[in-house]
Write a protein that holds these residues in place. Structure first.
Motif, mmCIF file in Angstrom:
data_model
loop_
_atom_site.group_PDB
_atom_site.id
_atom_site.type_symbol
_atom_site.label_atom_id
_atom_site.label_comp_id
_atom_site.label_asym_id
_atom_site.label_seq_id
_atom_site.Cartn_x
_atom_site.Cartn_y
_atom_site.Cartn_z
ATOM 1 N N ASN A 192 0.826 -1.128 -0.040
ATOM 2 C CA ASN A 192 -0.038 0.141 0.085
ATOM 3 C C ASN A 192 0.968 1.295 0.023
ATOM 4 O O ASN A 192 0.489 2.403 -0.409
ATOM 5 N N GLN A 193 2.277 1.069 0.504
ATOM 6 C CA GLN A 193 3.011 2.248 0.385
ATOM 7 C C GLN A 193 3.363 2.620 -1.040
ATOM 8 O O GLN A 193 3.452 3.950 -1.353
ATOM 9 N N GLU A 194 3.330 1.894 -2.000
ATOM 10 C CA GLU A 194 3.300 2.217 -3.488
ATOM 11 C C GLU A 194 2.061 2.548 -4.156
ATOM 12 O O GLU A 194 1.842 3.324 -4.892
ATOM 13 N N THR A 195 1.114 1.562 -3.829
ATOM 14 C CA THR A 195 -0.172 1.607 -4.624
ATOM 15 C C THR A 195 -1.123 2.701 -3.910
ATOM 16 O O THR A 195 -1.905 3.441 -4.943
ATOM 17 N N LEU A 196 -1.045 2.916 -2.663
ATOM 18 C CA LEU A 196 -1.884 3.970 -2.164
ATOM 19 C C LEU A 196 -3.416 3.680 -2.280
ATOM 20 O O LEU A 196 -4.187 4.691 -2.464
ATOM 21 N N GLU A 197 -3.716 2.493 -2.454
ATOM 22 C CA GLU A 197 -5.183 2.104 -2.285
ATOM 23 C C GLU A 197 -5.945 2.274 -1.017
ATOM 24 O O GLU A 197 -7.227 2.463 -1.249
ATOM 25 N N ALA A 198 -5.198 2.406 0.030
ATOM 26 C CA ALA A 198 -6.099 2.364 1.437
ATOM 27 C C ALA A 198 -5.215 3.619 1.938
ATOM 28 O O ALA A 198 -4.403 4.208 1.370
ATOM 29 N N SER A 199 -5.667 3.934 3.199
ATOM 30 C CA SER A 199 -5.005 4.886 4.162
ATOM 31 C C SER A 199 -3.556 4.440 4.488
ATOM 32 O O SER A 199 -3.521 3.421 4.702
ATOM 33 N N LEU A 200 -2.609 5.467 4.581
ATOM 34 C CA LEU A 200 -1.306 5.042 5.083
ATOM 35 C C LEU A 200 -1.334 4.912 6.641
ATOM 36 O O LEU A 200 -0.328 4.850 7.071
ATOM 37 N N ASN A 201 -2.512 5.471 7.172
ATOM 38 C CA ASN A 201 -2.533 5.040 8.529
ATOM 39 C C ASN A 201 -2.816 3.446 8.927
ATOM 40 O O ASN A 201 -3.901 3.121 8.739
ATOM 41 N N PRO A 202 -1.813 2.626 9.409
ATOM 42 C CA PRO A 202 -2.242 1.383 9.618
ATOM 43 C C PRO A 202 -2.855 1.055 10.716
ATOM 44 O O PRO A 202 -2.996 -0.184 10.866
ATOM 45 N N ASP A 203 -3.472 1.862 11.585
ATOM 46 C CA ASP A 203 -4.190 1.480 12.846
ATOM 47 C C ASP A 203 -5.390 0.463 12.364
ATOM 48 O O ASP A 203 -6.257 1.112 11.655
ATOM 49 N N CYS A 204 -5.451 -0.635 13.362
ATOM 50 C CA CYS A 204 -6.937 -1.231 13.150
ATOM 51 C C CYS A 204 -8.068 -0.535 13.867
ATOM 52 O O CYS A 204 -7.901 -0.201 14.663
ATOM 53 N N LEU A 205 -9.177 -0.532 13.086
ATOM 54 C CA LEU A 205 -10.179 0.268 13.387
ATOM 55 C C LEU A 205 -11.102 -0.759 14.707
ATOM 56 O O LEU A 205 -11.787 0.041 15.231
ATOM 57 N N LEU A 206 -10.753 -1.900 14.728
ATOM 58 C CA LEU A 206 -11.315 -2.455 15.864
ATOM 59 C C LEU A 206 -10.280 -2.658 16.987
ATOM 60 O O LEU A 206 -10.604 -3.343 18.032
ATOM 61 N N CYS A 207 -9.201 -2.111 17.218
ATOM 62 C CA CYS A 207 -8.273 -1.921 18.325
ATOM 63 C C CYS A 207 -8.093 -0.674 18.627
ATOM 64 O O CYS A 207 -8.275 0.572 18.068
ATOM 65 N N PRO A 208 -7.734 -0.358 20.045
ATOM 66 C CA PRO A 208 -7.179 0.843 20.542
ATOM 67 C C PRO A 208 -5.935 1.530 19.724
ATOM 68 O O PRO A 208 -5.270 1.017 19.108
ATOM 69 N N ARG A 209 -6.129 2.770 19.702
ATOM 70 C CA ARG A 209 -5.198 3.557 18.949
ATOM 71 C C ARG A 209 -3.707 3.310 19.463
ATOM 72 O O ARG A 209 -3.630 3.570 20.794
ATOM 73 N N ALA A 210 -2.545 3.194 18.685
ATOM 74 C CA ALA A 210 -1.561 3.295 19.244
ATOM 75 C C ALA A 210 -0.845 4.454 19.497
ATOM 76 O O ALA A 210 -1.210 5.437 18.969
ATOM 77 N N SER A 211 0.017 4.572 20.294
ATOM 78 C CA SER A 211 0.457 5.728 20.971
ATOM 79 C C SER A 211 1.689 6.105 19.995
ATOM 80 O O SER A 211 2.304 5.476 19.351
#
Length: 840
Positions: free
Chosen positions: A657-676
């Motif tokens: 995804n870093q090359e294709t940019l098909e999705a967000s560059l923020n890899p946080d899982c939507l089902l988990c708490p946000r990483a610090s």
């Protein structure tokens, strides 16, 4: 004078011709051609209106699209010539036209097998509406009989076909139904049929009138039939035998078989050139159960498919009445008064002399030109001048020395403008915008010294500044030079026509393939022309036959790769000429005990890779290793599909995804708490030495762990075989989002419940804690087998259900039968139990 239009191959195309349409290969990303009907040719968009537009060359074309069955559903259709019509049009560039084709309704084809053998021939018999996501039947308008004469004649004179639901077709094609009382036409919604005499009546013509039709499973009889039946029952003279059930003859078109191919070529040519009626550029209209027949007479009536309305008490919210209070509340202030609003400015109430005084005093407040154009400063100046005017104070008493203000609805003073951003903060903000785009929550984490409201306000100012720079550049350099539109030089030029469209070989043919070319589909190594292949195949080229079938018919039959020897670098031994390769050996076999004993195991020197999921080694191909982040996992555990010829070039979804940019560059899982932020900066996030590196894009271009997606029951995958596009996050119940995790203690993300107790936690937290993950085979009732995915695994038969146990994972200690029968981890060959359920 209208111009004639010719394609690059010399074919002339006219209105109502069917064509292949597609942009260049790089733009369409390897997808096959689209099929459409030309509705009209259009000049450039900004040419003069009226008759003068006919003097310009065509640059656009309006196309009525067709769909392939695979484009609108996941079901596979073996017939590559079958299409779905649509009442949907779009204006495209005229240079996207490729070549001509022929699309005919199924009922117009006498020899379907012979029709499909000819190139560039398609047919359709159904319509798909992209808005209601439903398929409809298409029948010739001449087959519709259950209509009054004037409506039927209007329908036949305008349209070639009629679109309706499948259950409505028998009623439309039946003989005309007239009311036995008033002899007028009986429309289906207002009609009732007698079960004995089979005559039709208007519900209002029945005495007494019927308010509603009989319930499902019940019948209705007219008054004469009811009276006759009562007399027969009372007489007891004759005992009638049970009448035989005679199937009602329907006027619907019979189902055609394949038949024997006809050899009459002239008949096939007449069928493909048959004249089709069009009304306002469409050959069909909707005439189903949600149509009022009389509206068809209106030429401006909408022709699109319709569904049931969502009006009425069933779709409305039932709000309970407000509770009655005995306490008399105080009378509220008048809305719009000084006690209920904050006055930001009263300039509209000042006279011209007072406005001139305000402007003079405003110039005396500061000499900084940049500050005078600040929105925050101007807003605060107008507010203070307004307060002074309302308090009858002189305007000269206003000053801007105090940067704080007390708003009416706050208890403490706040600054009227944000503290000026430093150069480091602006640099961090712009870097975060380049990485995360307009996801300002992620940007705020990168700029830790600013609050969220400050980031939002600065984003608006920063974006306005960029727009201002672009406007200044346009004022200095002027707008881009506009290419003038070409006109016809003479009437002869218009009659000669213009050449449009892209040739089939445009950016698609590979002129110089590799030294040993191999077709990605049929594996052939010889072809007069080599075409580019779509992504995801073994090679990047296809032969002439496979390339044409893919582009025109979306027909791609991939032949599997042959198993080749892994002993690379060894030369093949050659025998002498005349010696058979499979001939008997000249040496005599040894019969000693050492020769007849069990041979030693063959040691295969294949490099082994350790999977981060099951912690077992496997050869490359079964266990993949990302060439960028070194993430290692079984291919089946994350739905990976790697090129067998380039296994060492495989990359995980996050790195790709870093090359294709098909999705967000923020890899946080939507089902988990946000990483610090510290966790993201210190290490590669998510870490490549954990299974939590395996993520899949969601329907909102976000990310979700494969682990969280599989073990959350509400989620599904669009492509279960590859675990692509997680869907259904919005269907997760609110309880899962607001419950605190029993492991990390955070009230973020979505939690799941333990199968052995009532504890709830995040799937990722349970994985880090070492909990057991598995699937339980549950028996399925016979009444639910038609709606449930049945799985057979190691002798067990039933439905696979994901389970998580709080007990620690131990390889030598399997789970009990009540928890999960056969797995203690997410092994690659066992995840498929749940993928079938996710795909359902």
């Amino acid at each position: 004078m209208p111009s004639r239009v010719f394609l690059k191959n010399g074919e002339e195309v006219k209105v109502n011709d069917h064509v292949y349409c597609s942009p260049s290969w790089s733009v369409r990303d390897g997808t096959p051609y689209s099929i459409a009907r030309i509705m009209e040719f259009l000049p450039p968009e900004d040419v003069p209106k009226g008759p003068e537009a006919d003097n310009y060359l065509y640059t656009r074309v309006r196309l009525a699209w067709y769909y392939r069955p695979g484009d609108v559903s996941d079901r596979s259709v073996a017939d590559s010539r079958l299409l779905l019509a649509a009442i949907f049009s779009e204006v495209c560039d005229i240079n996207q036209l490729r070549a001509k084709c022929h699309v005919v309704h199924r009922d117009k084809i006498s020899d379907l097998a012979g029709w499909k053998k000819r190139p560039d021939r398609f047919y359709f018999n159904r319509l798909f509406d992209p808005y209601v996501k439903k398929e409809f039947e298409i029948i010739p308008s001449t087959d519709v009989r259950n209509l009054p004469d004037h409506i039927r004649e209007t329908l036949i004179s305008r349209y070639e076909y009629v679109v309706a639901e499948k259950e409505v077709i028998p009623d439309l094609t039946d003989a005309i139904r007239l009311c036995d009382t008033c002899q007028d036409w009986c429309p289906t919604p207002d009609t009732v049929q007698c079960d004995r005499c089979k005559r039709y009546f208007h519900m209002r013509c029945v005495q007494p009138p019927l308010m509603a039709k009989p319930s499902r499973g019940y019948g209705w009889t007219c008054a004469p039939c009811s009276k006759q039946h009562e007399e027969e029952v009372d007489s007891h003279d004759v005992r009638h035998a049970t009448p035989a059930v005679v199937s009602k003859k329907s006027n619907a078109p019979a189902v055609r078989g394949r038949g024997r191919p006809r050899k009459d070529k002239s008949q096939a040519e007449r069928e493909e050139n048959m004249v089709v009626k069009h009304f306002k550029m469409w050959p069909f209209r909707y005439f189903g159960q949600h149509t009022v027949a009389e509206d068809t007479l209106d030429p401006d009536d909408l022709i699109f498919p319709r569904t049931a309305t969502r009006h009425g008490p069933k779709f409305q919210a039932n709000v309970p009445p407000a509770p009655e209070l005995d306490i008399n509340p105080p009378e509220p202030d008048e809305r719009g008064g000084d006690n209920t609003i904050e006055n930001l400015g009263i300039i509209n109430t000042l006279t011209e002399a007072e406005i001139a005084e305000v402007e003079a005093c405003k110039r005396d407040l500061t000499s900084d030109e940049k500050l005078r154009s600040s929105v925050d400063w101007l807003t605060e100046v107008i507010r203070r001048f307004s307060e002074a005017a309302l308090a009858a104070k002189p305007l000269t008493s206003v000053n801007m020395k105090n940067p704080m203000r007390l708003e009416k609805w706050k208890k403490y003073e706040t600054s009227y403008t944000d503290k000026e951003w430093t150069r480091d903060e602006i640099a961090a903000f712009e870097d975060a915008i380049m990485t995360h785009g307009a996801e300002l929550r992620a940007v705020r984490e990168e700029v830790a010294t600013r609050s969220m409201p400050e980031v939002v306000r600065f984003f608006g100012l920063w974006k306005s500044g960029k727009v201002g720079e672009e406007n200044r550049r346009l004022r200095e350099k002027g707008p881009p030079v506009k290419v003038p539109h070409r006109q016809y030089t003479s009437p002869e030029h218009a009659r000669d026509g213009q050449q449009v469209g892209l040739p089939d070989d445009e950016s698609s043919i590979i002129e110089q393939p590799s030294k040993q070319p191999c077709c990605a589909a049929c594996r052939t190594r010889e072809s007069p022309t080599w075409w580019k292949a779509p992504k995801g195949l073994a090679t990047n080229i296809m032969c002439d036959t496979c390339g044409t079938n893919w582009r025109k018919y979306a027909d791609l039959v991939v032949r599997p790769l042959r198993d080749e020897s892994i002993t690379a670098g060894k030369t093949r031994l050659e025998k002498r000429e005349g010696t058979p390769l499979a001939g008997p050996s000249a040496k005599r076999a040894r019969t000693t005990a050492s020769a007849q004993s069990t041979p030693p195991p063959v040691v295969v020197n294949v490099p082994q890779i350790r999977c981060l999921v099951c912690l077992k080694n496997g050869p490359i191909g079964k266990v993949l290793k990302c060439k960028i982040c070194q993430f290692r996992v079984h291919a089946g555990s994350c739905g990976a599909v790697a090129d067998p010829a380039a296994l060492d070039q495989w990359t995980c979804d996050l790195c790709r995804n870093q090359e294709t940019l098909e999705a967000s560059l923020n890899p946080d899982c939507l089902l988990c708490p946000r990483a610090s932020p510290e966790e993201k900066k210190t290490t590669t996030y998510p870490p490549p030495d954990s299974f939590l590196r395996a993520c899949k894009p969601t329907e909102g271009q976000g990310w979700a762990h494969v682990l969280c997606s599989v073990f959350t029951s509400e989620l599904t995958f669009t492509d279960a075989s590859r675990l692509r596009h997680v869907e259904g996050i919005s269907t997760i119940t609110r309880h899962r989002w607001v419950t605190k995790c029993s492991i990390c203690g955070k009230q973020e993300g979505s939690v799941i419940r333990c199968s052995d107790c009532n504890k709830e936690y995040h799937a990722s937290c349970a994985w880090r804690q070492g909990h057991r993950f598995g699937f339980e085979i549950q028996p399925v009732k016979s009444s639910r087998r038609d709606t449930t995915i049945i799985t057979t695994f190691k002798g067990e038969y039933g439905c696979g259900k994901s389970t998580i146990s709080a007990r620690q994972m131990k390889a030598e200690r399997p789970l009990s039968k009540s928890t999960a029968k056969h797995t203690n981890r997410l092994l690659s060959d066992k995840l498929t139990l749940y993928y079938g359920k996710l795909d359902a």
